[in-house]
Motif scaffolding. Structure first.
Motif, PDB file in Angstrom:
ATOM      1  N   LEU A  78       0.841  -1.185   0.000  1.00  0.00           N
ATOM      2  CA  LEU A  78       0.000   0.000   0.000  1.00  0.00           C
ATOM      3  C   LEU A  78       0.880   1.240   0.000  1.00  0.00           C
ATOM      4  CD1 LEU A  78      -2.958   1.004   0.281  1.00  0.00           C
ATOM      5  CD2 LEU A  78      -2.669   0.854   2.757  1.00  0.00           C
ATOM      6  N   VAL A  79       0.614   2.131  -0.947  1.00  0.00           N
ATOM      7  CA  VAL A  79       1.273   3.437  -0.988  1.00  0.00           C
ATOM      8  C   VAL A  79       0.187   4.470  -0.727  1.00  0.00           C
ATOM      9  CG1 VAL A  79       2.538   5.112  -2.392  1.00  0.00           C
ATOM     10  CG2 VAL A  79       3.017   2.662  -2.648  1.00  0.00           C
ATOM     11  N   THR A 132      -4.191   6.971   9.875  1.00  0.00           N
ATOM     12  CA  THR A 132      -4.881   5.849  10.511  1.00  0.00           C
ATOM     13  C   THR A 132      -4.874   4.622   9.604  1.00  0.00           C
ATOM     14  OG1 THR A 132      -6.293   7.332  11.783  1.00  0.00           O
ATOM     15  CG2 THR A 132      -7.089   5.085  11.480  1.00  0.00           C
ATOM     16  N   VAL A 133      -5.172   4.809   8.333  1.00  0.00           N
ATOM     17  CA  VAL A 133      -5.161   3.692   7.382  1.00  0.00           C
ATOM     18  C   VAL A 133      -3.746   3.126   7.254  1.00  0.00           C
ATOM     19  CG1 VAL A 133      -5.477   3.084   4.946  1.00  0.00           C
ATOM     20  CG2 VAL A 133      -7.215   4.429   6.140  1.00  0.00           C
ATOM     21  N   ALA A 134      -2.752   4.000   7.189  1.00  0.00           N
ATOM     22  CA  ALA A 134      -1.365   3.539   7.075  1.00  0.00           C
ATOM     23  C   ALA A 134      -0.972   2.715   8.301  1.00  0.00           C
ATOM     24  CB  ALA A 134      -0.428   4.728   6.895  1.00  0.00           C
ATOM     25  N   PRO A 191       2.914  -4.231   3.702  1.00  0.00           N
ATOM     26  CA  PRO A 191       3.996  -3.282   3.440  1.00  0.00           C
ATOM     27  C   PRO A 191       3.400  -1.914   3.083  1.00  0.00           C
ATOM     28  CG  PRO A 191       4.355  -5.334   2.236  1.00  0.00           C
ATOM     29  CD  PRO A 191       2.952  -5.377   2.792  1.00  0.00           C
ATOM     30  N   VAL A 192       3.821  -0.873   3.800  1.00  0.00           N
ATOM     31  CA  VAL A 192       3.237   0.457   3.642  1.00  0.00           C
ATOM     32  C   VAL A 192       4.315   1.486   3.353  1.00  0.00           C
ATOM     33  CG1 VAL A 192       2.020   2.329   4.835  1.00  0.00           C
ATOM     34  CG2 VAL A 192       1.283  -0.031   5.150  1.00  0.00           C
ATOM     35  N   SER A 193       4.010   2.358   2.404  1.00  0.00           N
ATOM     36  CA  SER A 193       4.827   3.532   2.118  1.00  0.00           C
ATOM     37  C   SER A 193       3.912   4.740   2.217  1.00  0.00           C
ATOM     38  CB  SER A 193       5.430   3.433   0.716  1.00  0.00           C
ATOM     39  OG  SER A 193       6.167   4.582   0.410  1.00  0.00           O
ATOM     40  N   VAL A 214       3.829   3.848  11.826  1.00  0.00           N
ATOM     41  CA  VAL A 214       4.220   3.706  10.416  1.00  0.00           C
ATOM     42  C   VAL A 214       5.744   3.697  10.301  1.00  0.00           C
ATOM     43  CG1 VAL A 214       4.067   4.679   8.101  1.00  0.00           C
ATOM     44  CG2 VAL A 214       2.072   4.749   9.604  1.00  0.00           C
ATOM     45  N   LEU A 215       6.418   4.553  11.033  1.00  0.00           N
ATOM     46  CA  LEU A 215       7.886   4.567  10.998  1.00  0.00           C
ATOM     47  C   LEU A 215       8.466   3.238  11.486  1.00  0.00           C
ATOM     48  CD1 LEU A 215       8.636   8.171  12.263  1.00  0.00           C
ATOM     49  CD2 LEU A 215       9.348   7.211  10.053  1.00  0.00           C
ATOM     50  N   ALA A 216       7.809   2.619  12.469  1.00  0.00           N
ATOM     51  CA  ALA A 216       8.315   1.363  13.033  1.00  0.00           C
ATOM     52  C   ALA A 216       8.174   0.185  12.073  1.00  0.00           C
ATOM     53  CB  ALA A 216       7.596   1.053  14.347  1.00  0.00           C
ATOM     54  N   GLY A 217       7.135   0.208  11.236  1.00  0.00           N
ATOM     55  CA  GLY A 217       6.889  -0.958  10.400  1.00  0.00           C
ATOM     56  C   GLY A 217       6.762  -0.696   8.925  1.00  0.00           C
ATOM     57  N   GLY A 218       6.877   0.562   8.512  1.00  0.00           N
ATOM     58  CA  GLY A 218       6.727   0.901   7.094  1.00  0.00           C
ATOM     59  C   GLY A 218       7.765   1.922   6.701  1.00  0.00           C
ATOM     60  N   ARG A 219       7.459   2.665   5.663  1.00  0.00           N
ATOM     61  CA  ARG A 219       8.369   3.696   5.163  1.00  0.00           C
ATOM     62  C   ARG A 219       7.616   5.011   5.094  1.00  0.00           C
ATOM     63  NH1 ARG A 219      10.158   2.206  -0.382  1.00  0.00           N
ATOM     64  NH2 ARG A 219      11.636   0.924   0.718  1.00  0.00           N
ATOM     65  N   VAL A 220       8.293   6.099   5.486  1.00  0.00           N
ATOM     66  CA  VAL A 220       7.717   7.439   5.403  1.00  0.00           C
ATOM     67  C   VAL A 220       8.635   8.285   4.539  1.00  0.00           C
ATOM     68  CG1 VAL A 220       6.979   9.498   6.661  1.00  0.00           C
ATOM     69  CG2 VAL A 220       6.625   7.224   7.671  1.00  0.00           C
TER      70      VAL A 220
END
Length: 120
Positions: A5-6, A24-26, A35-37, A71-77
């Motif tokens: 998900l981006v 919230t969705v992220a 996987p989130v960006s 999000v920072l802990a488990g995805g990318r910002v």
């Protein structure tokens, strides 16, 4: 292949509900193992700076600093290059873990196979 998900968030304090919904969705997707960006663009660019997420308060919503941390802990910002430049934000100014990148990187991410893109 798992879907990724981006999410591009364009609103900040000027659109608190829309902004918080994107975060919230992220965070929910990260918690679900997706996987989130998350891309910070427009007025949400300010949330790449330390302490700025705490400035957004929205009744009955999870605190933005908590969502950003998830999000920072488990995805990318990612902070948009042009948005950062327009606001005088440099690489040394942002929260640890936030990268600055531009449109070519965004396009590459959203066109990857198995990717769903959302824009808030």
């Amino acid at each position: 292949m798992a879907k990724s998900l981006v999410i591009k968030v364009t609103a900040g304090a000027d659109g608190a509900e829309r902004c918080n919904q994107a975060f919230t969705v992220a965070a929910a997707a990260v918690a679900s193992g997706v996987p989130v960006s998350l891309w910070l663009t427009g007025e949400s660019a300010w949330f790449a700076l330390p302490g700025r997420a705490a400035d957004l308060e929205l009744p009955h919503a999870a605190p933005l600093p908590d969502l950003l941390a998830a999000v920072l802990a488990g995805g990318r910002v990612t902070l948009c290059t042009q948005c950062a430049a327009r606001r005088g934000i440099g690489a040394d100014d942002v929260i640890d873990g936030v990268r600055i990148a531009g449109a070519p990187t965004f396009v590459e991410e959203i066109l990857a196979e198995g990717t769903q893109a959302l824009i808030y």
